[in-house]
Write an enzyme that holds these catalytic residues in place. Structure first.
Site, PDB file in Angstrom:
ATOM      1  N   GLU A   1      -9.744 -12.902   7.539  1.00 12.44           N
ATOM      2  CA  GLU A   1      -8.815 -11.779   7.068  1.00 12.44           C
ATOM      3  C   GLU A   1      -8.860 -11.173   8.755  1.00 12.44           C
ATOM      4  O   GLU A   1     -10.040 -10.447   8.861  1.00 12.44           O
ATOM      5  CB  GLU A   1      -8.703 -11.107   6.398  1.00 12.44           C
TER       6      GLU A   1
ATOM      7  N   HIS B   1       1.867 -10.240   5.806  1.00 15.68           N
ATOM      8  CA  HIS B   1       1.064 -10.896   5.146  1.00 15.68           C
ATOM      9  C   HIS B   1       1.306  -9.999   3.284  1.00 15.68           C
ATOM     10  O   HIS B   1       1.101 -11.212   2.757  1.00 15.68           O
ATOM     11  CB  HIS B   1      -0.099 -10.343   5.296  1.00 15.68           C
TER      12      HIS B   1
ATOM     13  N   THR C   1     -18.483  -8.717   5.910  1.00 19.27           N
ATOM     14  CA  THR C   1     -17.644  -8.919   6.811  1.00 19.27           C
ATOM     15  C   THR C   1     -17.903  -8.406   7.905  1.00 19.27           C
ATOM     16  O   THR C   1     -19.301  -7.296   8.033  1.00 19.27           O
ATOM     17  CB  THR C   1     -16.796  -7.513   6.245  1.00 19.27           C
TER      18      THR C   1
ATOM     19  N   GLU D   1      -2.159 -17.916   4.061  1.00 18.43           N
ATOM     20  CA  GLU D   1      -0.881 -17.895   4.462  1.00 18.43           C
ATOM     21  C   GLU D   1      -0.403 -19.523   5.345  1.00 18.43           C
ATOM     22  O   GLU D   1       0.811 -19.467   5.077  1.00 18.43           O
ATOM     23  CB  GLU D   1      -0.915 -16.753   5.419  1.00 18.43           C
TER      24      GLU D   1
ATOM     25  N   LYS E   1     -14.351 -10.260  -2.040  1.00 20.52           N
ATOM     26  CA  LYS E   1     -14.835 -10.223  -0.184  1.00 20.52           C
ATOM     27  C   LYS E   1     -16.230  -8.687  -0.225  1.00 20.52           C
ATOM     28  O   LYS E   1     -16.021  -8.826   0.899  1.00 20.52           O
ATOM     29  CB  LYS E   1     -13.713  -8.637  -0.131  1.00 20.52           C
TER      30      LYS E   1
ATOM     31  N   TYR F   1      -8.749 -10.147  -9.894  1.00 21.33           N
ATOM     32  CA  TYR F   1      -8.408  -9.010  -9.597  1.00 21.33           C
ATOM     33  C   TYR F   1      -7.512  -8.103 -10.537  1.00 21.33           C
ATOM     34  O   TYR F   1      -7.293  -7.206  -9.858  1.00 21.33           O
ATOM     35  CB  TYR F   1      -7.989 -10.008  -8.327  1.00 21.33           C
TER      36      TYR F   1
ATOM     37  N   GLN G   1     -11.343 -14.087  -6.014  1.00 21.63           N
ATOM     38  CA  GLN G   1     -10.316 -13.041  -6.176  1.00 21.63           C
ATOM     39  C   GLN G   1      -9.238 -13.599  -7.149  1.00 21.63           C
ATOM     40  O   GLN G   1      -9.024 -12.238  -7.851  1.00 21.63           O
ATOM     41  CB  GLN G   1     -10.390 -13.146  -4.839  1.00 21.63           C
TER      42      GLN G   1
ATOM     43  N   ARG H   1       3.724 -14.218  -6.590  1.00 20.48           N
ATOM     44  CA  ARG H   1       4.549 -13.872  -7.873  1.00 20.48           C
ATOM     45  C   ARG H   1       5.969 -14.118  -7.285  1.00 20.48           C
ATOM     46  O   ARG H   1       7.218 -13.623  -8.373  1.00 20.48           O
ATOM     47  CB  ARG H   1       4.700 -12.128  -7.394  1.00 20.48           C
TER      48      ARG H   1
ATOM     49  N   TYR I   1      -3.671  -3.101   3.437  1.00 20.66           N
ATOM     50  CA  TYR I   1      -3.188  -4.288   3.636  1.00 20.66           C
ATOM     51  C   TYR I   1      -1.536  -3.782   4.370  1.00 20.66           C
ATOM     52  O   TYR I   1      -0.384  -4.008   3.617  1.00 20.66           O
ATOM     53  CB  TYR I   1      -2.797  -4.191   1.653  1.00 20.66           C
TER      54      TYR I   1
ATOM     55  N   ARG J   1     -11.082 -16.642  -2.284  1.00 21.35           N
ATOM     56  CA  ARG J   1      -9.228 -17.056  -2.809  1.00 21.35           C
ATOM     57  C   ARG J   1      -9.732 -17.155  -4.436  1.00 21.35           C
ATOM     58  O   ARG J   1      -9.179 -16.760  -5.389  1.00 21.35           O
ATOM     59  CB  ARG J   1      -8.778 -18.096  -2.067  1.00 21.35           C
TER      60      ARG J   1
ATOM     61  N   GLU K   1      -8.488  -9.171  11.002  1.00 21.61           N
ATOM     62  CA  GLU K   1      -7.595  -7.293  10.989  1.00 21.61           C
ATOM     63  C   GLU K   1      -8.444  -6.784  12.014  1.00 21.61           C
ATOM     64  O   GLU K   1      -9.332  -7.300  12.885  1.00 21.61           O
ATOM     65  CB  GLU K   1      -9.115  -6.919   9.454  1.00 21.61           C
TER      66      GLU K   1
ATOM     67  N   ASP L   1      -9.883  -0.831   2.799  1.00 21.63           N
ATOM     68  CA  ASP L   1      -9.571  -1.959   3.621  1.00 21.63           C
ATOM     69  C   ASP L   1      -8.085  -1.825   3.164  1.00 21.63           C
ATOM     70  O   ASP L   1      -7.943  -1.488   2.310  1.00 21.63           O
ATOM     71  CB  ASP L   1     -10.392  -3.365   2.866  1.00 21.63           C
TER      72      ASP L   1
ATOM     73  N   THR M   1      -5.130  -7.864   6.737  1.00 24.19           N
ATOM     74  CA  THR M   1      -4.959  -8.372   7.436  1.00 24.19           C
ATOM     75  C   THR M   1      -3.118  -8.576   8.470  1.00 24.19           C
ATOM     76  O   THR M   1      -2.774  -8.103   8.591  1.00 24.19           O
ATOM     77  CB  THR M   1      -4.495 -10.058   6.933  1.00 24.19           C
TER      78      THR M   1
ATOM     79  N   ASP N   1     -12.099  -9.719   7.315  1.00 24.47           N
ATOM     80  CA  ASP N   1     -12.048  -9.396   6.062  1.00 24.47           C
ATOM     81  C   ASP N   1     -12.473 -11.294   5.255  1.00 24.47           C
ATOM     82  O   ASP N   1     -12.388 -11.069   4.771  1.00 24.47           O
ATOM     83  CB  ASP N   1     -11.454  -8.453   5.604  1.00 24.47           C
TER      84      ASP N   1
END
Lengths: 402, 402
Positions: free
Chosen positions: A191, A127, A249, A350, A245, A236, A232, A136, A122, A229, A193, A120, A336, A225
């Site tokens: 997600e 996104h 799927t 999001e 995840k 992660y 995660q 962050r 990114y 959260r 995709e 997968d 995504t 996907d």
């Protein structure tokens, strides 16, 4: 072929039909008491490709009598092209009306491929920025390497299921107010995709350039996907998403071939900086493809696959860059797909800004997915007088088993 | 069986032999012009299990006539136990000396399993601390969740190879002084691990407790998770290692069964805090197993598998915690096995302190692996008058193909 080509299968010619003769996506189906076999969608019917082999209409050596498309994909691109030409001719007005058709309403659709491995990516800048900013801050939102390489991770192949399969809310380890706890996920997300399906092997130690990578892609499916959260967030660092995840799927039952999407080829998102040569594309590898998702039947978001920064061919070239061998049946998630506006975002994380700003779904408030909710994805490319669709990519959430 | 049990195969009784009758590890072999089939190592010989099926000595329905052990594993634990008892009886002193033996020197060993998926963990506290301290400082060395859950990530199954396969130095994207560049890795490393081989399926949505997880483990192989540290540093945030580990993983040709390791069961590293109930072990799931590695024939480091914080059964239980389905042939890497001392570290990254303090190998200085270098791993459990070994897990580095 002109945009106005028509089929003798009447339902294929209706306005808004997802499966006109210009599409011809492959899938795997069965009817009551019969074995799984491969078919092609045409209007509201499925052409039974195994039966076409039996009667000598197709000479694909039994590849379509299998419960997945891997054997057909392994025949190679020349066979993909030849079969598509032949099917187009057979199903066009004036073609052979004795072909073995099965009504979709009488068929059950199955996972169309045996997934060898699932990777997968990114690759939507919106996104990556939106999610990065939450965790962050805006200044550090986009990882330093993001505009230089397609960031990806290995996902879990054993939990890839076909549209319609109920999805059990996962249990997992979550950081609560008093430390880690074992809990049903409270922040279950989707997600949106596109999944590229690899139809050719590459050898170990061999690098594949972008041009050849594109030749290795058999087609595309819609891909959700599913993501927990809260699991995660706690798990992660530093090795990436894992159980958050791994539980499921969902992909669409129909694989739309690269050939069907060819008329919709277009550039992707503008680049911030030149890419290293191994990622150069001789021609743009994106498609003008409207994609979106619904919750409990209500339209939630819509955007376009051409928003993406890295194409599937670039992702595949990067994937083989280390010498990592690819195999028929490998599945590559695009990442995504999100546009800049709130109603163009491909994940609830999001859209609700990390659960801070609920949305309304049929009058009910939602930050994340609740038990009983159904998510379905859609995608279509609008041609001149016809539309290429992918069929459903839906899943309803069952309560966790504590 | 006592520690002094002997075989009629004389070489199995020699002091220091890795394959005495107490071991009986499974592998896949071929001889000139013959097909791959399953065998058991005994002394310097391989018992041809497919031939044993042909002659009616074993009643495993052709499972051993396959080019990997997956079919035999799928027969289930009762069959594993019964076959081990029978082989022990047949190969013991007084057993049937007419059995079809092939000298190891006349055989070629192959990848013993078809790897369904490969998951790698991070379960040595010393390794996690040493590596974390380099990148985040000693105060933040251990990730917050490390003592609460077995951190893992999905690896790439298609590049798992058997001992002896040459390893091509990977190319990759690396952050140079003037920005990202495409380069051969300059910081190629090994990781000393044990790989647990899963011999049973679990269903999607089903959680497996630690006790049952242990019952699903068929056996263990040595595993070298080759790593390109410079590619890893640049790519790994936020989704984890990807191409830095995708190019190759080497495993030993022999799978040592859980039954053979049973006498060596022991506790692992002391715990900092209680684990959540889903990770509780009724009995300790580690083994007193000396493990180490050599470079170009020189002993570099040695430690013990009992240094680990999470057992393979705990890792497997965590892996299924979300409902992720497992399949026969899944491979779970233990994570790098490191002890506290410098000469007990299972990776060059740790041993040379991120390439700052070179080591001497046969009088030559090394920070990372150079072209032509050979790394081999070893492991053994010392019983009363016998030793359980895994055979070689070796790979020599070929220059990159720029």
């Amino acid at each position: 072929m002109t945009g106005l080509a028509k089929s003798w299968v009447a339902s294929a010619n209706r306005v808004g039909c997802e499966f006109p003769i210009q599409n011809l996506p492959y899938g795997v189906f069965s009817t009551d008491g019969t074995a799984r076999r491969c078919g092609v969608a045409i209007g509201e019917m499925i052409l039974d490709l195994a039966a076409c082999e039996d009667s000598g209409v197709l000479e694909t050596g039994g590849a379509f009598a299998q419960p997945q498309l891997n054997d057909f994909m392994a025949l190679g691109r020349a066979s993909w092209d030849h079969t598509r030409s032949l099917l187009t001719e057979l199903l066009a007005e004036g073609g052979d009306t004795r072909l073995p058709l099965v009504p979709m309403t009488a068929a059950r659709l199955h996972l169309p491929i045996k997934v060898s491995e699932f990777t997968d990516f990114y690759a939507s800048r919106h996104h990556a920025f939106n999610v990065g900013a939450m965790f962050r801050g805006a200044a550090n939102a986009l990882p330093a390497q993001w505009t230089h390489m397609p960031i990806g991770y290995n996902g879990r192949a054993s939990s890839v299921v076909v549209s319609g399969t109920p999805i059990r809310r996962p249990m997992g380890q979550i950081l609560g107010d008093h430390g880690p706890e074992w809990s049903p996920s409270r922040r279950l997300d989707l997600e949106l995709e596109l999944g590229a399906i690899i139809g050719a092997d590459s050898a170990m130690g061999e690098r594949v350039d972008v041009e050849r990578a594109e030749q290795m892609i058999f087609g595309y499916a819609l891909l959700n996907d599913w993501s927990a959260r809260d699991i995660q967030t706690w798990e992660y660092q530093p090795l990436g998403p894992f159980q958050s995840k791994a539980f499921a799927t969902t992909i669409s039952p129909w694989i739309v071939t690269q050939a069907a999407l060819e008329p919709f080829r277009c550039p992707g998102a503008p680049r911030s900086n030149p890419l290293l040569p191994y990622l150069h594309e001789a021609r743009p590898g994106f498609y003008d493809l409207t994609v979106g998702w619904r919750m409990n039947g209500q339209d939630m978001a819509q955007t376009n696959y051409a928003q993406m920064y890295y194409s599937s061919a670039q992702q595949l070239a990067h994937h083989t860059g280390s010498g990592c061998p690819m195999r028929v049946g490998d599945l590559l998630g695009s990442g995504t797909i999100s546009g800049p506006e709130r109603n163009a975002r491909g994940a609830l994380l999001e859209m609700t800004e990390n659960g801070q700003n609920p949305i309304l779904v049929n009058g009910e408030s939602r930050c994340f997915i609740q038990d009983g909710d159904e998510i379905d994805l859609f995608a279509h490319a609008q041609g001149d007088g016809y539309r290429i669709g992918f069929g459903p990519c839906a899943g309803r959430i069952l309560p966790a088993l504590p």
